[in-house]
Structures are given as C-alpha cells and as structure tokens.
Design an enzyme around this catalytic site. Sequence first.
Site, short mmCIF file in Angstrom:
data_model
loop_
_atom_site.label_atom_id
_atom_site.label_comp_id
_atom_site.label_asym_id
_atom_site.label_seq_id
_atom_site.Cartn_x
_atom_site.Cartn_y
_atom_site.Cartn_z
CG ASP A 23 -0.30 -0.19 2.55
OD1 ASP A 23 0.92 -0.46 2.60
OD2 ASP A 23 -1.00 -0.08 3.57
CG ASP A 70 6.02 6.47 6.68
OD1 ASP A 70 6.68 7.47 6.37
OD2 ASP A 70 5.36 6.44 7.73
N GLY A 109 10.24 2.80 4.97
CA GLY A 109 10.82 1.67 4.24
C GLY A 109 11.20 0.52 5.16
CB THR A 152 7.06 -2.42 6.70
OG1 THR A 152 6.72 -1.59 7.79
CG2 THR A 152 6.19 -3.65 6.67
CG LEU A 153 9.57 -2.77 0.68
CD1 LEU A 153 8.53 -3.85 0.39
CD2 LEU A 153 9.40 -1.61 -0.27
CG ASP A 165 -5.67 1.56 9.30
OD1 ASP A 165 -4.60 1.33 8.74
OD2 ASP A 165 -5.82 1.51 10.54
P1 IMP Z 1 7.19 1.93 6.98
O1 IMP Z 1 7.67 0.64 7.58
O2 IMP Z 1 7.62 3.12 7.81
O3 IMP Z 1 7.59 2.10 5.54
O4 IMP Z 1 5.62 1.94 7.08
C1 IMP Z 1 4.84 1.13 6.24
C2 IMP Z 1 3.50 0.79 6.83
O5 IMP Z 1 3.03 1.80 7.73
C3 IMP Z 1 2.47 0.70 5.72
O6 IMP Z 1 2.37 -0.59 5.18
C4 IMP Z 1 1.20 1.17 6.41
O7 IMP Z 1 0.57 0.09 7.04
C5 IMP Z 1 1.68 2.13 7.47
N1 IMP Z 1 1.62 3.54 7.01
C6 IMP Z 1 2.65 4.34 6.64
N2 IMP Z 1 2.24 5.57 6.31
C7 IMP Z 1 0.89 5.55 6.45
C8 IMP Z 1 -0.15 6.56 6.24
O8 IMP Z 1 0.09 7.72 5.85
N3 IMP Z 1 -1.42 6.14 6.48
C9 IMP Z 1 -1.74 4.89 6.90
N4 IMP Z 1 -0.81 3.93 7.12
C10 IMP Z 1 0.49 4.26 6.90
#
Ligand code: IMP
Length: 179
Positions: free
Chosen positions: A103, A106, A108, A110-111, A163
């Site tokens: 989705d 942000d 990165g 999680t990815l 969400d």
């Molecule tokens: P990351 O690990 O910081 O890249 O965050 C990724 C995960 O955070 C995504 O798969 C979303 O579930 C959640 N996320 C990040 N940004 C948003 C946002 O703006 N709205 C809702 N969920 C978010």
Amino acid sequence: MNIKIADLEFEPLISAETILARTKEIAAQLNIDYADKAPIFVGVLNGCFMFMADLLRQINIPCEVAFTKLSSYHGGITTTRRIRDDFDLLVDITNRHVVLVEDIVDTGNTLDYLVAKLSHRKPASITVCALLLKPDAIEYPVEELKHVAFNIPNEFVIGYGLDYLEMGRNLDGIYKRVV
Ligand code: IMP
C-alpha cells in the site's frame, strides 16, 4: 468532501479515477516485464487489498496470487518501528519471480524487513510495486522498489485500503490529514 475519523479530519488527495488510470499503466508494464515468467503477486495485508484487486484485474498473463500480513503502525499516525509478523507467506517462492504489492512505503522499514526475509527463500527475483511512496520519509531505501503509483508528501493518508484506527479503508480515493 472532507472526512472525519475520531479526532482527525481528512481532505481529498488522489481521486479514484486517477488511481485507476495509474494502476492500468503499471499493470501494462508488468504484463510486458513478466509475460513469460508466471510471477507470484504477493499482497501485503491489510492495506494492499484494494490496490491488489484493481491491479490484478488488469494483469492478463499467467500468474499466481498470494498474501502475507505485517503491521507496524498499530493504530497511530506514525510508525512504531516494531514490525509484527501476523501471517507468513505460505507458498513456496524458490526459483519463482515475486512481485510484492504494498500500500505505502513510509520509512521503508517494513519493506526492508520483508524483502530480506523473502530473499532467504531464494526466489528468482523480487520486485516491489507500491501504491504510495513518501520520498521525504525514506530511511531504508529498498532497491527492489521498481514501481510506485504516486509519490506523496510526508503526511498521513487514509483511504483505498489505508486506515486510521482501522477506519477509512473502504474509501475509493486517497485522503490526507488536514493539519
Ligand atoms: P514503513 O515501515 O515506515 O515504511 O511503514 C509502512 C506501513 O506503515 C504501511 O504498510 C502502512 O501500514 C503504514 N503507514 C505508513 N504511512 C501511512 C499513512 O500515511 N497512512 C496509513 N498507514 C500508513
């Protein structure tokens, strides 16, 4: 029209029509790139569900579809950095071409975690296709991220699968927080 969820207000950012048009462009490229590769499209739940469905409706090559589930936001509007592995990918990806469908990227984090985890299973390749990317928030660049539908500002968004407090996933467009 603005949307209110609990204490936050959101305004339209990307319309359903714009999302669909861009999704078709990405699918057209994937249909070419993976024409003879029988890829496995792996959706990262929960947020991917609408993008995954719309993208896969436009894929016209032989392919498989699977899901995994991770979470990191745990209800707030900023990442907690604690990744919870809720549901593992159950298909064997050894020597297979994997297209991860995300989705939003942000930080990165999680990815980065997921790509590292799946790489240990020796797939033929991993490519990531994300609906949204916040370029100003990236802390973990992931070189497998090859397709991004939209770059967005570093702001909290909902809708089209995303969400706030588990609400707003059903909206057909993307909305950003009014600050
Ligand atoms: P990351 O690990 O910081 O890249 O965050 C990724 C995960 O955070 C995504 O798969 C979303 O579930 C959640 N996320 C990040 N940004 C948003 C946002 O703006 N709205 C809702 N969920 C978010």
